[in-house]
Design an enzyme around this catalytic site. Structure first.
Site, short mmCIF file in Angstrom:
data_model
loop_
_atom_site.label_atom_id
_atom_site.label_comp_id
_atom_site.label_asym_id
_atom_site.label_seq_id
_atom_site.Cartn_x
_atom_site.Cartn_y
_atom_site.Cartn_z
N LYS A 11 -19.78 15.94 90.98
CA LYS A 11 -18.89 16.78 90.18
C LYS A 11 -18.45 16.04 88.93
O LYS A 11 -18.03 14.88 89.06
CB LYS A 11 -17.67 17.11 91.04
CG LYS A 11 -16.62 17.92 90.34
CD LYS A 11 -15.44 18.09 91.23
CE LYS A 11 -14.33 18.76 90.45
NZ LYS A 11 -13.15 18.91 91.20
N SER A 68 -14.60 23.91 85.83
CA SER A 68 -13.90 24.86 84.97
C SER A 68 -14.27 24.73 83.49
O SER A 68 -14.42 25.73 82.80
CB SER A 68 -12.39 24.68 85.15
OG SER A 68 -12.00 23.35 84.86
N TYR A 91 -17.67 29.20 89.33
CA TYR A 91 -16.84 30.37 89.02
C TYR A 91 -17.71 31.55 88.58
O TYR A 91 -17.24 32.68 88.53
CB TYR A 91 -15.83 30.00 87.91
CG TYR A 91 -14.98 28.81 88.30
CD1 TYR A 91 -13.88 28.96 89.14
CD2 TYR A 91 -15.30 27.52 87.87
CE1 TYR A 91 -13.12 27.87 89.53
CE2 TYR A 91 -14.55 26.42 88.24
CZ TYR A 91 -13.46 26.60 89.08
OH TYR A 91 -12.73 25.51 89.47
N CYS A 121 -2.79 16.77 94.59
CA CYS A 121 -2.29 16.92 93.22
C CYS A 121 -1.55 18.24 92.97
O CYS A 121 -0.57 18.28 92.24
CB CYS A 121 -3.40 16.72 92.20
SG CYS A 121 -4.82 17.80 92.39
N CYS A 133 -3.26 12.69 92.65
CA CYS A 133 -3.95 13.08 93.89
C CYS A 133 -3.53 12.24 95.09
O CYS A 133 -4.06 12.42 96.19
CB CYS A 133 -5.46 12.99 93.67
SG CYS A 133 -6.03 14.00 92.30
N LYS A 135 -17.13 11.98 92.19
CA LYS A 135 -16.30 12.82 91.34
C LYS A 135 -15.84 11.99 90.16
O LYS A 135 -15.17 10.97 90.32
CB LYS A 135 -15.09 13.33 92.14
CG LYS A 135 -14.16 14.17 91.29
CD LYS A 135 -13.04 14.79 92.10
CE LYS A 135 -12.09 15.55 91.19
NZ LYS A 135 -10.99 16.16 91.93
C1 PBG Z 1 -8.21 18.32 92.55
C2 PBG Z 1 -9.38 18.97 91.92
C3 PBG Z 1 -9.71 19.08 90.56
C4 PBG Z 1 -10.85 19.88 90.50
C5 PBG Z 1 -11.19 20.21 91.81
N1 PBG Z 1 -10.29 19.62 92.67
C6 PBG Z 1 -9.02 18.61 89.36
C7 PBG Z 1 -8.83 17.18 89.09
O1 PBG Z 1 -9.33 16.30 89.79
O2 PBG Z 1 -8.11 16.91 88.14
C8 PBG Z 1 -11.54 20.34 89.24
C9 PBG Z 1 -12.34 21.60 89.37
C10 PBG Z 1 -12.70 22.25 88.09
O3 PBG Z 1 -12.46 21.73 86.98
O4 PBG Z 1 -13.25 23.36 88.16
N2 PBG Z 1 -8.23 16.95 92.62
#
Ligand code: PBG
Length: 326
Positions: free
Chosen positions: A250, A276, A315, A122, A130, A197
């Site tokens: 996640k 995040s 983080y 991505c 992705c 995820k």
């Molecule tokens: C990439 C990816 C993402 C995150 C980790 N790897 C974003 C998404 O899938 O949109 C998110 C990590 C975070 O929010 O700290 N695919």
């Protein structure tokens, strides 16, 4: 009048007694620290929605990785912010790509520190998805994406990554990556699979940080529905069958039940990603004086560990490591 015979408060009276009966101990050794690496010289570009976190050029990323290492954190997770994007995500598997260059630099500066690389397209795709997108339909194509993901993982291993971590959620990517790694001579490189995820709104600040927001549509055709927990066990089961060495859930805090259920179905190492948006919520509230940041962070991270994750990607890692050492 009768009194309770069993009294749990007896072992809560002093710090020494509480320590004696404490079930979960958080340690800097539990943490992985994510770093956003960007091109350019001497760049430090703060991310507005993630106070304390910046996009870093390689020299600063190396310094930040060393700082984490000095605090007892065993590894960093690298995300790349390239200067160019296209519809084949060429920056992802370029031997001189940003993550490959940063991996080499960090391994040279701190050989003992684990460098884990995010395997996804991505950040390198002009459309921000992705996987490879079919032009007319806008569909994210599964099997053609696997080839690019496998090439990405192999090029990161070639650059010295200790672990590769696919976060794309295409079906079959762990098997595709495993066979490419083996073919290229990286049979000892482990795969940490973002197995469960979710399509989460908590990734909002990350997409600013990694400049990876999808330009159209959303990620719900490949990431999981937040309402599903049994399906997480299917995802985890498939990734394990395909050869995952570590599995991940996640985000973390809204999915503690999923962490617990995964922990009960596999004895493989389990990671959880404190994402995040979870970080941004704490920082915003603490910044307004509404929460005690240190207490809240340590409580949240302890909760993630208590739920069953032994590896926590966060983080908060450097701050938490410092607080634990106080
Ligand atoms: C990439 C990816 C993402 C995150 C980790 N790897 C974003 C998404 O899938 O949109 C998110 C990590 C975070 O929010 O700290 N695919």
């Amino acid at each position: 009048m009768s009194f309770p015979l069993q009294r749990l408060r007896r072992t809560r009276r002093t710090a020494a007694l509480r320590g004696l009966v404490r079930e979960t101990w958080l340690s800097p050794q539990d943490f992985i620290y994510p770093i956003f690496v960007t091109v350019g010289e001497d760049v430090k570009k703060p991310i507005a929605s993630m106070p304390g976190i910046s996009q870093l050029s390689i020299n600063h990323a190396v310094a930040e990785a060393r700082r984490a290492h000095g605090l007892g954190i065993p590894g960093v997770l690298l995300f790349g912010v390239p200067d160019e994007k296209d519809e084949a995500a060429s920056g992802a598997y370029d031997p001189e790509g940003i993550v490959q260059l940063a991996t080499r630099a960090i391994k040279e500066a701190a050989p003992e520190l684990l460098v884990i690389t995010d395997v996804c397209l991505c950040e390198y795709m002009s459309h921000g998805h992705c996987g490879v997108v079919q032009r007319d339909s806008g569909e994210v194509l599964n099997d053609v994406s696997l080839e690019l993901l496998a090439r990405t993982a192999a090029s990161q291993a070639e650059a010295g990554a200790d672990i590769v971590a696919p976060s794309d959620m295409m079906d079959g990517r762990v098997a595709a990556i495993r066979s490419e790694l083996d073919r290229e001579g990286f049979e000892n490189t482990p795969i940490m699979a973002y197995a469960a995820k979710y399509a989460s709104a908590f990734y909002g600040p990350f997409r600013e940080a990694a400049e990876s927001a999808p330009q159209f549509g959303d990620r719900r055709s490949y990431q999981m529905d937040p309402a599903n927990a049994r399906e997480a066990l299917l995802e985890v089961g498939l990734d394990i069958e395909e050869g995952a060495d570590v599995v991940m859930v996640k985000p973390a805090l809204p999915y503690l039940d999923v962490i617990r259920r995964v922990r009960e179905t596999t004895d493989l190492p389990l990671a959880a990603y404190n994402v995040s948006g979870e970080y941004a919520m704490v920082k915003a509230a603490a910044g307004s004086g509404w929460l005690d940041e240190k207490a809240v962070v340590l409580e949240a991270l302890t909760g993630i560990k208590r739920a069953g994750a032994e590896i926590i990607i966060t983080y908060h890692a450097p701050d938490a490591a410092r607080w634990l050492a106080e």
